[in-house]
Design an enzyme around this catalytic site. Structure first.
Site, PDB file in Angstrom:
ATOM      1  N   GLU A 173       6.028   8.419  18.737  1.00 24.51           N
ATOM      2  CA  GLU A 173       5.587   8.628  17.470  1.00 24.51           C
ATOM      3  C   GLU A 173       4.259   9.261  17.386  1.00 24.51           C
ATOM      4  O   GLU A 173       3.329   8.448  16.923  1.00 24.51           O
ATOM      5  CB  GLU A 173       5.674   7.138  16.650  1.00 24.51           C
ATOM      6  CG  GLU A 173       7.236   7.060  16.593  1.00 24.51           C
ATOM      7  CD  GLU A 173       7.195   5.750  15.384  1.00 24.51           C
ATOM      8  OE1 GLU A 173       7.910   5.711  14.528  1.00 24.51           O
ATOM      9  OE2 GLU A 173       6.462   4.695  15.803  1.00 24.51           O
TER      10      GLU A 173
HETATM   11  C1  ACM Z   1       9.725   2.917  18.304  1.00 27.66           C
HETATM   12  O1  ACM Z   1      10.452   2.265  17.271  1.00 27.66           O
HETATM   13  N1  ACM Z   1       8.415   3.424  17.518  1.00 27.66           N
HETATM   14  C2  ACM Z   1       9.744   2.875  19.456  1.00 27.66           C
END
Ligand code: ACM
Length: 475
Positions: free
Chosen positions: A288
């Site tokens: 992310e």
């Molecule tokens: C995640 O759930 N961002 C690895």
């Protein structure tokens, strides 16, 4: 002869006989080899708790012997129960633990007359994990020991600790004391933080190791780094640092590949973690990073991975790292089923290993159903059946057959503040994911699991461990 004993995860083979039972009476003796003294003491404690009768190492009474034998599969065990004693044979120390975990479930349910029989067992996957986010909210050594107990009782063998994120830094590293000192105290919503000292971490590793569990620490880079940027201003382009962050958005914070402070930071952090961690893996995060060009992302992943490898460890990262060039043997942790799977197939064909943590199945902070008072639902609602009824090797079409090395549940703690809240999300779904990881696909079935898991609920209730009486089982 069937006995009303419900084992989770389901072992390879369970045979009960009509022979005379093993009678516990006033307690019993635990027998172990001299070099297994720590395990013997643990086994005596667990059997005492489970039976309510005193078991002592080398003591009097009916005996439970634990013996290492040559030749079995990794982590395998055989528990043989007869009137004149119980024999647990295992191929390695982890197998001894798993045999004890089996026996513990048997005696909890059987009471003082334990039916004669034989339980042979071995795992399907070598990596059976739980990832625990202690960054959004901090869970300390005592709470993590209970989590380790619950994992071990379900024959899981990897505790993945998510040690850093935007909201806090949770491990004191000798080479970078400012990280825990300046970013250890914060958490989501301004709740109290905390961090593991080097001693806490070592003690937790030892506690887990005795129960057949190794620790894989994660420092999440190059995103999810607000706490690091707050503690180390040189990691920000203007050198001014950033404020603490106590919200629950993701994707905004990042390292910068061109800053002179970045690579030394990665080398110090992963070097210290490697020195503190006996296991062979370190997790670099990698998820992310929503505001970075792919080329810079790839440079930073390569920098972190090189720091890990140069410190003598193997690299694990969340699935996004599969979009970058990876060394063979790198473990890629699949989590977001909404994404295109092409990079995982390409990475696996080039030698990467896949660890399966699909959010819609294995993320145990997802709400059980709409309106559940804890948890989130961005990956959907995850019922007990959802957590159970899936097959790790067919989630991603086109993977080479041996690319999947295991299964890992995860619990993120944006909404979880207390141990009761944490275990309410874990239980009973952790038992479901554990069986996915342990038991062969052919032997598993939802109806059968639903009937067995309720017996674990009796155990949790008796010990005062909070759980959710999820739909599908008779609690
Ligand atoms: C995640 O759930 N961002 C690895």
């Amino acid at each position: 002869m069937p006995a009303p004993i419900a084992l989770v995860p389901l072992p390879r083979s369970v045979v009960w006989t009509a022979d005379d039972p093993f009678v516990i009476g006033d307690g019993g003796a635990v027998l172990v080899a001299a070099d297994q003294a720590d395990f013997g003491a643990l086994a005596a404690t667990r059997l005492t708790e489970a039976t309510g009768r005193p078991f002592t190492v080398g003591g009097r009474g009916p005996s439970v012997e634990f013996r290492l034998v040559e030749g079995g599969a990794a982590e395998s065990s055989t528990v043989s129960i007869a009137a004149d004693g119980v024999l647990v044979e295992a191929s390695d120390p982890a197998g001894l633990w798993h045999g004890l975990a089996t026996l513990r479930q048997v005696v909890r349910q059987a009471g003082p007359e334990v039916p004669a029989g034989r339980i042979e067992d071995a795992p399907r996957f070598g990596w059976r994990g739980l990832s625990v986010d202690i960054a959004r909210h901090f869970f300390g050594p005592a709470e993590l020991r209970l989590v380790v107990d619950l994992m071990a009782e379900h024959k899981l063998n990897v505790l993945h600790l998510h040690l850093s994120d935007d909201q806090g830094w949770r491990i004191d590293l000798p080479g970078r004391p400012e990280l825990a000192a300046r970013s250890g105290a914060t958490a989501v919503d301004g709740d109290p933080g905390g961090f593991l000292t080097a001693d806490d971490y070592r003690e937790l590793i030892d506690y887990a190791a005795l129960r057949g569990i190794r620790v894989v620490p994660e420092v999440d880079v190059p995103g999810h780094v607000n706490a690091a940027l707050h503690a180390v201003p040189e990691l920000t382009p203007d050198g001014a640092g950033v404020d603490v962050y106590t919200g629950i958005e993701v994707g905004f914070s990042k390292l910068a590949a061109d800053l002179p402070a970045t690579e030394p930071f990665l080398r110090d952090v992963f070097g210290d973690l490697a020195a503190m961690t006996p296991g062979e893996y370190l997790h670099i995060g990698g998820d992310e990073v929503h505001t970075m060009e792919p080329a810079e992302y790839a440079r930073l992943v390569a920098m972190a991975a090189a720091a890990v490898r140069d410190a003598g460890k193997q690299v694990v990262g969340w699935q996004e790292i599969a979009t970058t060039p990876l060394e063979p043997g790198t473990v890629v942790q699949f989590w977001d089923p909404r994404e295109d799977v092409t990079p995982f197939v390409t990475a696996a064909r080039a030698g990467a290993k896949l660890l399966m943590s699909p959010g819609s199945r294995a993320y145990l902070d997802m709400q059980y159903h709409e309106g559940f008072p804890l948890g989130l639902h961005w990956a959907g609602y995850v019922s007990l059946r959802d957590a159970y009824d899936w097959e790790p090797t067919t989630l991603i079409a086109g993977l080479p057959e041996d690319a999947v090395i295991g299964v890992e549940a995860a619990v993120w703690t944006e909404t979880l503040r207390t141990l009761d809240e944490l275990t309410t999300m874990l239980l009973p779904r952790l038992a479901a994911v554990a069986e996915v990881a342990w038991t062969s696909a052919e032997a598993r079935g939802w109806e059968d699991f639903a009937a067995r898991v309720a017996a674990q609920g009796d155990d949790w209730r008796a010990r005062g461990i909070a759980f959710h009486p999820a739909d599908g089982a008779q609690w």
